[in-house]
Design a protein around this motif. Structure first.
Motif, mmCIF file in Angstrom:
data_model
loop_
_atom_site.group_PDB
_atom_site.id
_atom_site.type_symbol
_atom_site.label_atom_id
_atom_site.label_comp_id
_atom_site.label_asym_id
_atom_site.label_seq_id
_atom_site.Cartn_x
_atom_site.Cartn_y
_atom_site.Cartn_z
ATOM 1 N N ARG A 24 -1.242 8.757 3.443
ATOM 2 C CA ARG A 24 -3.196 9.233 3.895
ATOM 3 C C ARG A 24 -3.667 8.958 4.994
ATOM 4 O O ARG A 24 -4.202 10.205 5.151
ATOM 5 C CB ARG A 24 -3.968 8.688 2.563
ATOM 6 N N LYS A 25 -3.469 8.270 5.671
ATOM 7 C CA LYS A 25 -3.602 8.040 7.380
ATOM 8 C C LYS A 25 -3.515 8.916 7.888
ATOM 9 O O LYS A 25 -3.574 9.363 8.589
ATOM 10 C CB LYS A 25 -3.537 6.986 7.682
ATOM 11 N N ALA A 28 -4.714 12.262 7.557
ATOM 12 C CA ALA A 28 -6.447 12.415 7.432
ATOM 13 C C ALA A 28 -6.980 13.255 8.365
ATOM 14 O O ALA A 28 -7.751 13.988 8.369
ATOM 15 C CB ALA A 28 -6.792 10.576 7.258
ATOM 16 N N LYS A 31 -6.235 17.466 7.849
ATOM 17 C CA LYS A 31 -7.440 17.350 6.584
ATOM 18 C C LYS A 31 -8.585 17.603 7.383
ATOM 19 O O LYS A 31 -9.352 18.595 7.159
ATOM 20 C CB LYS A 31 -7.415 16.437 5.401
ATOM 21 N N ASP A 67 -13.775 9.316 4.168
ATOM 22 C CA ASP A 67 -11.956 9.804 3.649
ATOM 23 C C ASP A 67 -11.467 9.685 4.371
ATOM 24 O O ASP A 67 -10.676 8.888 4.294
ATOM 25 C CB ASP A 67 -11.360 11.468 3.113
ATOM 26 N N LYS A 68 -11.529 10.240 5.646
ATOM 27 C CA LYS A 68 -10.288 9.921 6.579
ATOM 28 C C LYS A 68 -10.778 8.173 7.448
ATOM 29 O O LYS A 68 -9.620 7.508 7.393
ATOM 30 C CB LYS A 68 -10.965 10.862 8.280
ATOM 31 N N ALA A 71 -9.171 6.199 4.662
ATOM 32 C CA ALA A 71 -7.554 5.883 4.488
ATOM 33 C C ALA A 71 -7.118 5.319 5.845
ATOM 34 O O ALA A 71 -6.483 4.303 5.301
ATOM 35 C CB ALA A 71 -6.893 7.059 5.213
#
Length: 107
Positions: A24-25, A28, A31, A67-68, A71
């Motif tokens: 996820r990190k 991020a 995205k 979200d970032k 994450a």
């Protein structure tokens, strides 16, 4: 179960989540860049600063930033947890070595 076994079991239980959090990190940033690019396409005509300001006011952009942030925070929390487990294991190893030394000294 010994102290070290309990520590290793904690690490094993977290391993799956740890990998997912790292993924996820790592994605991020991409995205966020993708959301920015899409929003720039949709931005009304104007100067670059005006278009960038418009992008940054959009809910999709704000969500991607959040979200970032989440994450990175989740990754850092997991990373610290694992480092603490490693430190605890090292303390255990040192204690075991000291105990062995003391046992030999008393023989």
């Amino acid at each position: 179960m010994t102290d070290i076994d309990a520590l290793l079991e904690k690490a094993r239980k977290k391993a799956d989540d740890y990998g997912k959090l790292r993924g996820r990190k790592e994605t991020a940033d991409d995205k966020l860049k993708g959301v920015m690019a899409q929003l720039r396409e949709d931005a009304p005509a104007g100067s670059v600063p005006d278009r960038d300001a418009w992008v940054r006011r959009q809910p999709e952009y704000k969500q991607a930033v959040e979200d970032k942030e989440n994450a990175y925070a989740d990754w850092e929390t997991a990373s610290i947890f694992m480092r603490l487990l490693l430190i605890e294991a090292e303390v255990w190893r040192t204690k075991q070595a000291n105990d062995r030394f003391m046992d030999k000294a008393h023989q």
